[in-house]
Design a protein around this motif. Structure first.
Motif, mmCIF file in Angstrom:
data_model
loop_
_atom_site.group_PDB
_atom_site.id
_atom_site.type_symbol
_atom_site.label_atom_id
_atom_site.label_comp_id
_atom_site.label_asym_id
_atom_site.label_seq_id
_atom_site.Cartn_x
_atom_site.Cartn_y
_atom_site.Cartn_z
ATOM 1 N N GLY A 136 0.802 -1.211 0.000
ATOM 2 C CA GLY A 136 0.000 0.000 0.000
ATOM 3 C C GLY A 136 0.837 1.264 0.000
ATOM 4 O O GLY A 136 0.473 2.268 0.614
ATOM 5 N N SER A 137 1.944 1.230 -0.734
ATOM 6 C CA SER A 137 2.893 2.345 -0.673
ATOM 7 C C SER A 137 3.552 2.607 -2.015
ATOM 8 O O SER A 137 3.443 1.819 -2.957
ATOM 9 C CB SER A 137 3.967 2.049 0.374
ATOM 10 O OG SER A 137 4.692 0.864 0.041
ATOM 11 N N LEU A 138 4.269 3.713 -2.037
ATOM 12 C CA LEU A 138 4.977 4.185 -3.213
ATOM 13 C C LEU A 138 6.432 4.414 -2.817
ATOM 14 O O LEU A 138 6.705 5.070 -1.820
ATOM 15 C CB LEU A 138 4.348 5.498 -3.665
ATOM 16 C CG LEU A 138 4.619 6.030 -5.052
ATOM 17 C CD1 LEU A 138 3.951 5.149 -6.100
ATOM 18 C CD2 LEU A 138 4.091 7.459 -5.148
ATOM 19 N N THR A 139 7.378 3.864 -3.592
ATOM 20 C CA THR A 139 8.798 4.030 -3.290
ATOM 21 C C THR A 139 9.494 4.712 -4.454
ATOM 22 O O THR A 139 9.307 4.321 -5.608
ATOM 23 C CB THR A 139 9.475 2.677 -3.032
ATOM 24 O OG1 THR A 139 8.647 1.866 -2.206
ATOM 25 C CG2 THR A 139 10.817 2.876 -2.351
ATOM 26 N N ILE A 140 10.310 5.727 -4.139
ATOM 27 C CA ILE A 140 11.026 6.470 -5.177
ATOM 28 C C ILE A 140 12.532 6.308 -4.968
ATOM 29 O O ILE A 140 13.046 6.419 -3.853
ATOM 30 C CB ILE A 140 10.650 7.959 -5.154
ATOM 31 C CG1 ILE A 140 9.139 8.109 -5.356
ATOM 32 C CG2 ILE A 140 11.407 8.723 -6.244
ATOM 33 C CD1 ILE A 140 8.668 9.533 -5.379
ATOM 34 N N PHE A 141 13.220 6.034 -6.084
ATOM 35 C CA PHE A 141 14.666 5.855 -6.079
ATOM 36 C C PHE A 141 15.306 6.864 -7.023
ATOM 37 O O PHE A 141 14.730 7.217 -8.051
ATOM 38 C CB PHE A 141 15.043 4.449 -6.566
ATOM 39 C CG PHE A 141 14.465 3.333 -5.749
ATOM 40 C CD1 PHE A 141 15.184 2.755 -4.721
ATOM 41 C CD2 PHE A 141 13.183 2.864 -6.009
ATOM 42 C CE1 PHE A 141 14.650 1.724 -3.960
ATOM 43 C CE2 PHE A 141 12.637 1.831 -5.256
ATOM 44 C CZ PHE A 141 13.378 1.266 -4.228
ATOM 45 N N GLY A 142 16.515 7.301 -6.682
ATOM 46 C CA GLY A 142 17.296 8.091 -7.615
ATOM 47 C C GLY A 142 18.017 7.179 -8.589
ATOM 48 O O GLY A 142 18.194 5.990 -8.338
ATOM 49 N N VAL A 153 14.760 7.232 -1.878
ATOM 50 C CA VAL A 153 14.799 8.617 -1.432
ATOM 51 C C VAL A 153 13.479 9.017 -0.781
ATOM 52 O O VAL A 153 13.433 9.953 0.010
ATOM 53 C CB VAL A 153 15.142 9.578 -2.593
ATOM 54 C CG1 VAL A 153 16.550 9.319 -3.100
ATOM 55 C CG2 VAL A 153 14.136 9.478 -3.722
ATOM 56 N N GLN A 154 12.388 8.316 -1.145
ATOM 57 C CA GLN A 154 11.096 8.578 -0.515
ATOM 58 C C GLN A 154 10.272 7.291 -0.443
ATOM 59 O O GLN A 154 10.342 6.449 -1.344
ATOM 60 C CB GLN A 154 10.293 9.632 -1.288
ATOM 61 C CG GLN A 154 10.728 11.066 -1.032
ATOM 62 C CD GLN A 154 9.804 12.063 -1.703
ATOM 63 O OE1 GLN A 154 9.790 12.179 -2.924
ATOM 64 N NE2 GLN A 154 9.031 12.784 -0.905
ATOM 65 N N LEU A 155 9.516 7.172 0.637
ATOM 66 C CA LEU A 155 8.553 6.086 0.791
ATOM 67 C C LEU A 155 7.253 6.700 1.296
ATOM 68 O O LEU A 155 7.202 7.239 2.398
ATOM 69 C CB LEU A 155 9.063 5.027 1.783
ATOM 70 C CG LEU A 155 8.101 3.879 2.101
ATOM 71 C CD1 LEU A 155 7.823 3.039 0.864
ATOM 72 C CD2 LEU A 155 8.671 2.998 3.219
ATOM 73 N N ILE A 156 6.216 6.654 0.465
ATOM 74 C CA ILE A 156 4.927 7.243 0.802
ATOM 75 C C ILE A 156 3.931 6.110 1.060
ATOM 76 O O ILE A 156 3.664 5.295 0.174
ATOM 77 C CB ILE A 156 4.394 8.137 -0.336
ATOM 78 C CG1 ILE A 156 5.449 9.161 -0.766
ATOM 79 C CG2 ILE A 156 3.095 8.800 0.073
ATOM 80 C CD1 ILE A 156 5.793 10.175 0.288
ATOM 81 N N LYS A 157 3.381 6.069 2.267
ATOM 82 C CA LYS A 157 2.416 5.029 2.606
ATOM 83 C C LYS A 157 1.009 5.604 2.622
ATOM 84 O O LYS A 157 0.758 6.642 3.230
ATOM 85 C CB LYS A 157 2.748 4.427 3.977
ATOM 86 C CG LYS A 157 4.068 3.649 3.995
ATOM 87 C CD LYS A 157 4.301 2.981 5.334
ATOM 88 C CE LYS A 157 5.578 2.166 5.330
ATOM 89 N NZ LYS A 157 5.798 1.468 6.624
ATOM 90 N N HIS A 158 0.111 4.924 1.943
ATOM 91 C CA HIS A 158 -1.286 5.347 1.922
ATOM 92 C C HIS A 158 -2.041 4.800 3.129
ATOM 93 O O HIS A 158 -1.611 3.837 3.768
ATOM 94 C CB HIS A 158 -1.966 4.869 0.632
ATOM 95 C CG HIS A 158 -1.561 5.634 -0.581
ATOM 96 N ND1 HIS A 158 -2.116 5.437 -1.828
ATOM 97 C CD2 HIS A 158 -0.637 6.631 -0.744
ATOM 98 C CE1 HIS A 158 -1.568 6.265 -2.701
ATOM 99 N NE2 HIS A 158 -0.669 6.992 -2.069
ATOM 100 N N GLU A 159 -3.174 5.422 3.392
ATOM 101 C CA GLU A 159 -4.055 4.968 4.470
ATOM 102 C C GLU A 159 -5.480 4.864 3.947
ATOM 103 O O GLU A 159 -5.835 5.493 2.947
ATOM 104 C CB GLU A 159 -4.009 5.955 5.652
ATOM 105 C CG GLU A 159 -2.650 6.062 6.312
ATOM 106 C CD GLU A 159 -2.650 7.040 7.478
ATOM 107 O OE1 GLU A 159 -3.696 7.714 7.670
ATOM 108 O OE2 GLU A 159 -1.620 7.145 8.159
ATOM 109 N N GLY A 160 -6.292 4.065 4.648
ATOM 110 C CA GLY A 160 -7.700 3.959 4.285
ATOM 111 C C GLY A 160 -8.076 2.573 3.799
ATOM 112 O O GLY A 160 -7.268 1.641 3.786
ATOM 113 N N SER A 161 -9.331 2.434 3.378
ATOM 114 C CA SER A 161 -9.863 1.156 2.903
ATOM 115 C C SER A 161 -11.059 1.437 2.005
ATOM 116 O O SER A 161 -11.437 2.593 1.785
ATOM 117 C CB SER A 161 -10.271 0.264 4.082
ATOM 118 O OG SER A 161 -11.278 0.900 4.861
ATOM 119 N N GLY A 162 -11.668 0.372 1.477
ATOM 120 C CA GLY A 162 -12.830 0.507 0.613
ATOM 121 C C GLY A 162 -13.968 -0.362 1.092
ATOM 122 O O GLY A 162 -13.839 -1.104 2.076
#
Length: 377
Positions: A136-142, A153-162
């Motif tokens: 449930g996340s997004l990872t960014i690399f250089g 360089v970044q790790l963005i974790k989402h929250e929530g459900s459906g």
């Protein structure tokens, strides 16, 4: 000595440019697979002949579940997710040699999220963005000067459900796509029924992604999966995995407004639904989306270029099962489908005037193909 026929010589001089102009460019097709079935070894490279529509084996490289692929803008590197569901996923960088199809591993980095299922490279070859489905996340690399990956360089974790608690119990990031101007990253989350739109700055090496996110809703329980931008950049087309439908959004500077929702299924269809991929023809006049489940076909639409809306023009059987991903050739004449469950890539001819697809009889056997990627040489 026999005299030279000047008329014949002149004729040859006139005809030669015409012959050269008529020649078609050869292409490579790169195929990502699931290796956990034991039917494939990794990433495969085939040569594609646009005159005949035939695929010829070129090369391969062993890898662990390289399910999705992305080429750098300069076509010198290939990036592949390693879609591991346990122990954390990874992403790998390769030197890519188009002439012979060789792929040489540069390095592999953990994504810090399970089941990475999608990868892209930004337009300036500065960063690689990976979508982690189970994480449930997004990872960014250089990207290093030699094409290898930095640490994240970044790790963005989402929250929530459906609303569907069996499949939407938590976020499931399925794909990310940069806007045509490269200023925004659109992230599709199947678990929360949202498209998350992040401001993006490629020149910022350490934190290219702003956390000031805008969101656009999809239908409850629909499961956003992949998107495609219209040729003019004014519209976004979203394929909904769980509902089997396409949503059309007006797009302007990071903002999305829903315009239309249209089914991918024939009126008589009553089986299991599992939509997958979505692409526009190179001329922007037709849209295609793949149905898995029990439909196993490609839904086809005509695009109204004035308002972005779609008209359903038919469904084409994929002649197999599990059309996970497909790709349209750069010249717009062919559409290749990766049938995951019948272990084959099928070649369809595409009518550029009507948008309809027709089987060519050309196919290759590949174990559990997941991603098909064209590279024009």
């Amino acid at each position: 000595m026999k005299p030279v026929n000047r008329c014949c010589l002149l004729g040859c001089m006139i005809l030669l440019p015409v012959v050269l102009k008529a020649q078609t460019k050869t292409m490579n097709v790169l195929i990502g697979t699931y290796t956990n079935t034991g039917k494939s070894k990794g990433i495969y490279v085939y040569s594609f002949d646009p005159a005949s529509g035939k695929l010829s084996y070129k090369n391969e490289v062993a890898a662990s579940d390289p399910s999705f692929l992305a080429l750098s803008t300069d076509r010198k590197r290939l990036y592949a997710v390693n879609e591991l569901s346990t122990g954390g996923g990874a992403v790998s960088a390769y030197n890519y040699h188009p002439d012979d199809g060789r792929l040489v591993l540069l390095n592999t980095k953990p994504t810090y999220g399970d089941s990475p299922c999608h990868v892209i490279v930004d337009q300036k070859d500065q960063h690689v963005v990976v979508s982690n489905y189970s994480g449930g996340s997004l990872t960014i690399f250089g990207i290093q000067p030699d094409g290898s990956l930095t640490e994240k360089v970044q790790l963005i974790k989402h929250e929530g459900s459906g609303p569907d608690k069996s499949r939407q119990e938590k976020p499931h990031v399925h794909s990310a796509c940069l806007s045509p101007d490269g200023k925004f990253l659109l992230v599709q989350d199947l678990g929360t029924d949202l498209i998350n739109v992040y401001p993006y700055e490629a020149s910022n090496r350490d934190t290219p992604l702003s956390t000031e996110v805008n969101t656009a809703k999809a239908s409850p329980g629909s499961g956003p999966r992949h998107i495609a931008f219209s040729k003019n950049g004014k519209y976004v087309y979203l394929v909904q995995e769980m509902k089997g439908a396409v949503t059309v959004y007006a797009y302007n500077n990071g903002q999305l407004m829903s315009l239309q929702e249209i089914s991918m299924l024939t009126p008589s269809f009553k089986g299991d639904v599992g939509a997958a991929d979505i692409h526009l023809s190179p001329d922007g006049k037709y849209l295609y989306a793949s149905n898995r489940g029990e439909a196993n076909d490609i839904a086809m639409y005509a695009v109204n270029e004035q308002n972005g809306k779609l008209t359903h023009i038919g469904n084409q059987s994929v002649e197999g099962k599990g059309p996970r991903n497909f790709a349209i050739s750069p010249d717009g004449k062919y559409l290749l489908v990766a049938n995951q469950y019948t272990d084959e890539v099928i070649v369809f001819a595409r009518d550029e005037k009507t948008g309809q697809l027709k089987g060519t009889g050309n196919r290759i056997e590949v174990g559990a193909p997941v991603c098909v990627l064209f590279d024009e040489l």
